[in-house]
Scaffold this active site. Structure first.
Site, short mmCIF file in Angstrom:
data_model
loop_
_atom_site.label_atom_id
_atom_site.label_comp_id
_atom_site.label_asym_id
_atom_site.label_seq_id
_atom_site.Cartn_x
_atom_site.Cartn_y
_atom_site.Cartn_z
N ALA A 198 50.63 -21.39 20.26
CA ALA A 198 50.92 -22.47 21.22
C ALA A 198 50.06 -22.39 22.49
CB ALA A 198 52.40 -22.46 21.58
N ARG A 220 58.78 -17.04 9.70
CA ARG A 220 58.85 -18.17 10.62
C ARG A 220 58.52 -19.48 9.90
NH1 ARG A 220 53.87 -19.43 14.74
NH2 ARG A 220 54.90 -21.09 15.87
N GLU A 241 38.13 -21.00 16.54
CA GLU A 241 39.56 -21.32 16.68
C GLU A 241 40.12 -21.63 15.30
OE1 GLU A 241 40.21 -24.66 19.33
OE2 GLU A 241 42.18 -25.08 18.44
N TYR A 281 54.30 -22.52 7.65
CA TYR A 281 53.35 -21.40 7.75
C TYR A 281 53.30 -20.51 6.50
CZ TYR A 281 53.43 -22.79 12.66
OH TYR A 281 53.35 -23.51 13.82
N ASN A 291 43.54 -17.31 16.55
CA ASN A 291 44.65 -18.27 16.46
C ASN A 291 45.53 -17.99 17.67
OD1 ASN A 291 46.80 -19.88 15.96
ND2 ASN A 291 47.07 -19.26 13.82
N HIS A 350 43.78 -22.50 12.91
CA HIS A 350 45.21 -22.80 12.81
C HIS A 350 45.60 -22.83 11.35
CE1 HIS A 350 45.32 -23.66 17.02
NE2 HIS A 350 44.22 -24.38 16.86
N ARG A 367 50.79 -33.02 13.02
CA ARG A 367 52.05 -32.59 13.64
C ARG A 367 52.27 -33.31 14.97
NH1 ARG A 367 52.43 -26.28 13.45
NH2 ARG A 367 54.62 -26.81 13.80
N PRO A 424 51.06 -15.89 20.14
CA PRO A 424 52.52 -15.82 20.12
C PRO A 424 53.15 -16.35 18.84
CG PRO A 424 51.77 -17.50 21.66
CD PRO A 424 50.56 -16.70 21.27
N ASN A 425 54.16 -15.62 18.41
CA ASN A 425 55.01 -15.95 17.25
C ASN A 425 54.32 -15.74 15.90
OD1 ASN A 425 57.31 -16.79 18.84
ND2 ASN A 425 56.03 -18.53 19.44
C1 DQA Z 1 49.40 -22.77 15.02
C2 DQA Z 1 49.67 -24.20 15.50
C3 DQA Z 1 50.24 -24.20 16.90
O1 DQA Z 1 50.50 -25.53 17.32
C4 DQA Z 1 51.55 -23.43 16.94
O2 DQA Z 1 52.05 -23.39 18.24
C5 DQA Z 1 51.43 -22.07 16.34
C6 DQA Z 1 50.64 -21.89 15.13
C7 DQA Z 1 48.93 -22.72 13.56
O3 DQA Z 1 48.39 -21.69 13.17
O4 DQA Z 1 49.12 -23.68 12.81
O5 DQA Z 1 52.05 -21.13 16.81
O6 DQA Z 1 48.37 -22.21 15.83
#
Ligand code: DQA
Length: 138
Positions: free
Chosen positions: A74, A17, A95, A22, A71, A97, A104, A9-10
């Protein structure tokens, strides 16, 4: 070598964003560079904001592909269902990020996915994806 990259998501909003966290590059632009950098890899890319669609994709590719770079956004911090999908498949999952989640908010420090993944890469910006791909081909 076949690798699936899955963004949760996102992450469709990368480049727009929170650019301070990011960066300014869209994933589509980054993905084109990645594909060129690894001509020996057959890539598939999938993004969804919907948890069940991420699980469907993991199940679909998880018995035939060599690696999955995930990735989960959240959902990393909330999803037992995605963790169970990773447990259920044969393909190793890394995994990733973009941000260093440990620098954070506290709620980003826990991942339901890490214990079922082959490894975790975080904090290298979009390069986290490249490092994950490299780990599969080394
Ligand atoms: C994320 C870190 C997560 O905490 C966050 O919710 C994201 C992006 C990252 O790539 O840094 O959506 O996965």
């Amino acid at each position: 070598m076949k690798i699936l990259i899955v963004n949760g998501p996102n992450l469709n909003l990368l480049g727009k964003r929170e650019p301070d966290v990011y960066g300014n590059c869209s994933f589509e632009t980054y993905f084109q560079k990645l594909v060129k950098e690894f001509p020996q890899v057959e890539f598939q890319y999938f993004q969804s904001n919907i948890e069940g669609e991420l699980i469907d994709k993991i199940q679909e590719y998880g018995f035939s592909y060599d690696g999955i770079v995930l990735n989960a956004g959240a959902y990393t911090h909330t999803s037992i269902a995605i963790a169970d999908a990773i447990r259920a498949i044969k393909t190793p999952v890394i995994e990733v990020h973009i941000s260093n989640v440990f620098q954070r908010e506290e709620y980003r420090h826990h991942s339901f996915l890490s214990e079922v993944c082959k490894g975790v890469i975080c904090g290298f910006g979009l390069d986290s994806y490249r490092l994950a791909v490299e780990s599969f081909i080394l």
